[in-house]
Scaffold this motif. Sequence first.
Motif, PDB file in Angstrom:
ATOM      1  N   ASN A  93     -19.057  -6.234   0.117  1.00  0.00           N
ATOM      2  CA  ASN A  93     -20.370  -5.709  -0.267  1.00  0.00           C
ATOM      3  C   ASN A  93     -20.420  -5.093  -1.659  1.00  0.00           C
ATOM      4  O   ASN A  93     -21.489  -4.654  -2.089  1.00  0.00           O
ATOM      5  N   ILE A  94     -19.281  -5.039  -2.368  1.00  0.00           N
ATOM      6  CA  ILE A  94     -19.277  -4.372  -3.664  1.00  0.00           C
ATOM      7  C   ILE A  94     -19.391  -5.364  -4.819  1.00  0.00           C
ATOM      8  O   ILE A  94     -19.125  -6.554  -4.673  1.00  0.00           O
ATOM      9  N   ASP A  95     -19.781  -4.826  -5.966  1.00  0.00           N
ATOM     10  CA  ASP A  95     -19.891  -5.621  -7.185  1.00  0.00           C
ATOM     11  C   ASP A  95     -18.715  -5.392  -8.133  1.00  0.00           C
ATOM     12  O   ASP A  95     -18.382  -6.265  -8.935  1.00  0.00           O
ATOM     13  N   ILE A  96     -18.123  -4.190  -8.064  1.00  0.00           N
ATOM     14  CA  ILE A  96     -16.999  -3.857  -8.936  1.00  0.00           C
ATOM     15  C   ILE A  96     -15.943  -3.112  -8.124  1.00  0.00           C
ATOM     16  O   ILE A  96     -16.268  -2.195  -7.363  1.00  0.00           O
ATOM     17  N   LEU A  97     -14.688  -3.492  -8.303  1.00  0.00           N
ATOM     18  CA  LEU A  97     -13.561  -2.769  -7.710  1.00  0.00           C
ATOM     19  C   LEU A  97     -12.740  -2.132  -8.812  1.00  0.00           C
ATOM     20  O   LEU A  97     -12.418  -2.771  -9.811  1.00  0.00           O
ATOM     21  N   PHE A  98     -12.409  -0.855  -8.631  1.00  0.00           N
ATOM     22  CA  PHE A  98     -11.453  -0.165  -9.496  1.00  0.00           C
ATOM     23  C   PHE A  98     -10.248   0.209  -8.641  1.00  0.00           C
ATOM     24  O   PHE A  98     -10.392   0.818  -7.581  1.00  0.00           O
ATOM     25  N   ALA A  99      -9.057  -0.126  -9.097  1.00  0.00           N
ATOM     26  CA  ALA A  99      -7.850   0.228  -8.351  1.00  0.00           C
ATOM     27  C   ALA A  99      -6.651   0.114  -9.272  1.00  0.00           C
ATOM     28  O   ALA A  99      -6.690  -0.613 -10.276  1.00  0.00           O
ATOM     29  N   ASN A 100      -5.577   0.835  -8.947  1.00  0.00           N
ATOM     30  CA  ASN A 100      -4.348   0.607  -9.700  1.00  0.00           C
ATOM     31  C   ASN A 100      -3.551  -0.509  -9.022  1.00  0.00           C
ATOM     32  O   ASN A 100      -3.917  -0.972  -7.931  1.00  0.00           O
ATOM     33  N   GLN A 101      -2.476  -0.940  -9.667  1.00  0.00           N
ATOM     34  CA  GLN A 101      -1.746  -2.103  -9.153  1.00  0.00           C
ATOM     35  C   GLN A 101      -1.119  -1.841  -7.788  1.00  0.00           C
ATOM     36  O   GLN A 101      -0.988  -2.755  -6.955  1.00  0.00           O
ATOM     37  N   HIS A 102      -0.754  -0.587  -7.510  1.00  0.00           N
ATOM     38  CA  HIS A 102      -0.164  -0.248  -6.219  1.00  0.00           C
ATOM     39  C   HIS A 102      -1.220  -0.325  -5.103  1.00  0.00           C
ATOM     40  O   HIS A 102      -0.941  -0.812  -4.004  1.00  0.00           O
ATOM     41  N   GLU A 103      -2.435   0.146  -5.424  1.00  0.00           N
ATOM     42  CA  GLU A 103      -3.519   0.107  -4.432  1.00  0.00           C
ATOM     43  C   GLU A 103      -3.936  -1.321  -4.119  1.00  0.00           C
ATOM     44  O   GLU A 103      -4.229  -1.653  -2.967  1.00  0.00           O
ATOM     45  N   VAL A 104      -3.959  -2.179  -5.126  1.00  0.00           N
ATOM     46  CA  VAL A 104      -4.292  -3.594  -4.891  1.00  0.00           C
ATOM     47  C   VAL A 104      -3.284  -4.223  -3.945  1.00  0.00           C
ATOM     48  O   VAL A 104      -3.651  -4.945  -3.006  1.00  0.00           O
ATOM     49  N   LYS A 105      -2.004  -3.954  -4.173  1.00  0.00           N
ATOM     50  CA  LYS A 105      -0.968  -4.504  -3.294  1.00  0.00           C
ATOM     51  C   LYS A 105      -1.152  -4.017  -1.860  1.00  0.00           C
ATOM     52  O   LYS A 105      -1.058  -4.808  -0.905  1.00  0.00           O
ATOM     53  N   ARG A 106      -1.437  -2.717  -1.693  1.00  0.00           N
ATOM     54  CA  ARG A 106      -1.606  -2.169  -0.343  1.00  0.00           C
ATOM     55  C   ARG A 106      -2.848  -2.744   0.334  1.00  0.00           C
ATOM     56  O   ARG A 106      -2.841  -3.006   1.544  1.00  0.00           O
ATOM     57  N   MET A 107      -3.925  -2.962  -0.427  1.00  0.00           N
ATOM     58  CA  MET A 107      -5.129  -3.563   0.155  1.00  0.00           C
ATOM     59  C   MET A 107      -4.863  -5.001   0.587  1.00  0.00           C
ATOM     60  O   MET A 107      -5.341  -5.432   1.638  1.00  0.00           O
ATOM     61  N   CYS A 108      -4.119  -5.726  -0.220  1.00  0.00           N
ATOM     62  CA  CYS A 108      -3.772  -7.109   0.142  1.00  0.00           C
ATOM     63  C   CYS A 108      -2.887  -7.126   1.385  1.00  0.00           C
ATOM     64  O   CYS A 108      -3.081  -7.947   2.289  1.00  0.00           O
ATOM     65  N   ASP A 109      -1.918  -6.216   1.442  1.00  0.00           N
ATOM     66  CA  ASP A 109      -1.037  -6.136   2.612  1.00  0.00           C
ATOM     67  C   ASP A 109      -1.834  -5.791   3.870  1.00  0.00           C
ATOM     68  O   ASP A 109      -1.601  -6.365   4.945  1.00  0.00           O
ATOM     69  N   LYS A 110      -2.785  -4.864   3.720  1.00  0.00           N
ATOM     70  CA  LYS A 110      -3.554  -4.412   4.873  1.00  0.00           C
ATOM     71  C   LYS A 110      -4.500  -5.486   5.397  1.00  0.00           C
ATOM     72  O   LYS A 110      -4.692  -5.635   6.598  1.00  0.00           O
ATOM     73  N   THR A 111      -5.116  -6.220   4.483  1.00  0.00           N
ATOM     74  CA  THR A 111      -6.088  -7.235   4.883  1.00  0.00           C
ATOM     75  C   THR A 111      -5.436  -8.584   5.177  1.00  0.00           C
ATOM     76  O   THR A 111      -6.066  -9.459   5.780  1.00  0.00           O
TER      77      THR A 111
END
Length: 291
Positions: free
Chosen positions: A167-185
């Motif tokens: 539902n979002i238009d822009i994501l802000f995250a650091n590289q560690h958060e992106v990895k954790r989001m990918c792992d979680k999803t």
Amino acid sequence: MISVVGHTAIDHIFTLPKLPERHNSVPVLDHKIYFGGGAANIAAGIAVLGGDAVLISAVGKDFENSNYDKWLKELGVSGSFFVSEDKNTATCYLFNDTRGDQTTVFEWGASELFKTEDAPALEFVHMATSDPEFNVRVAEKAEFSSFDPGQDLIKYTKEELISIIGNIDILFANQHEVKRMCDKTGIKKTDFLKNIPVSVITMSEEGSELHVNGNTFRIPAIPVKLEDPTGAGDAYRAGFLTAYKKGCSEETCCKIGTTTASFAVEKTGCQTNLCDWNRMLERYKKYFGEL
């Protein structure tokens, strides 16, 4: 108008010789108290840059007429607060060591109200650290939204992350958060970023990476004397979103975010060295040329 949803907090920032290992203790080299909370930091940064910001947050009774309350009003930040009758405003304890590593402990306090309050329908909103379910509801109702999970990422379920990313238009995250989001999803990074129109990945001293329209841009960090990394990401978001509302390209927005972040790290505390638009322009021209 940019609405910013999330925490308002009091920051206790400690400097340690090193972060303690399990069952060990270390002496405190320095301890100071500052105004903080991701959403409040971003709203303050937008206001100092000359943008219109409304802070949608939860606070305790201790907040009204406090120095923090007066500070935000002086900056021109409009407040829309849920007020807790029995809990104080959230408190964040940040432990920085002399090598630049950091550990954070967060006491939610009044921010627990996000779990039960109604989510507003907003035109342009940034969702900072907050209750996951509340942010999901905000994203579902918003016309345009951006999101950064921050330290609250650990509280998101797989389903909540998939919903909010959708539902979002822009994501802000650091590289560690992106990895954790990918792992979680369970979604690969390339596919994960394809699902979001604009993604900005910050990488500390290595700068940031912009993903938009299938293209990737690298934006270098501006070299400054690092005093305290706390609040750099919030200052980046404030700069990016202010520039975005002015109609700048996404790449230019990243460069402006990088510039505003460079001021934030030069002093301890998230709101102690926020730059206005003219100060930002002066440093921007030095490193990126004419705006």
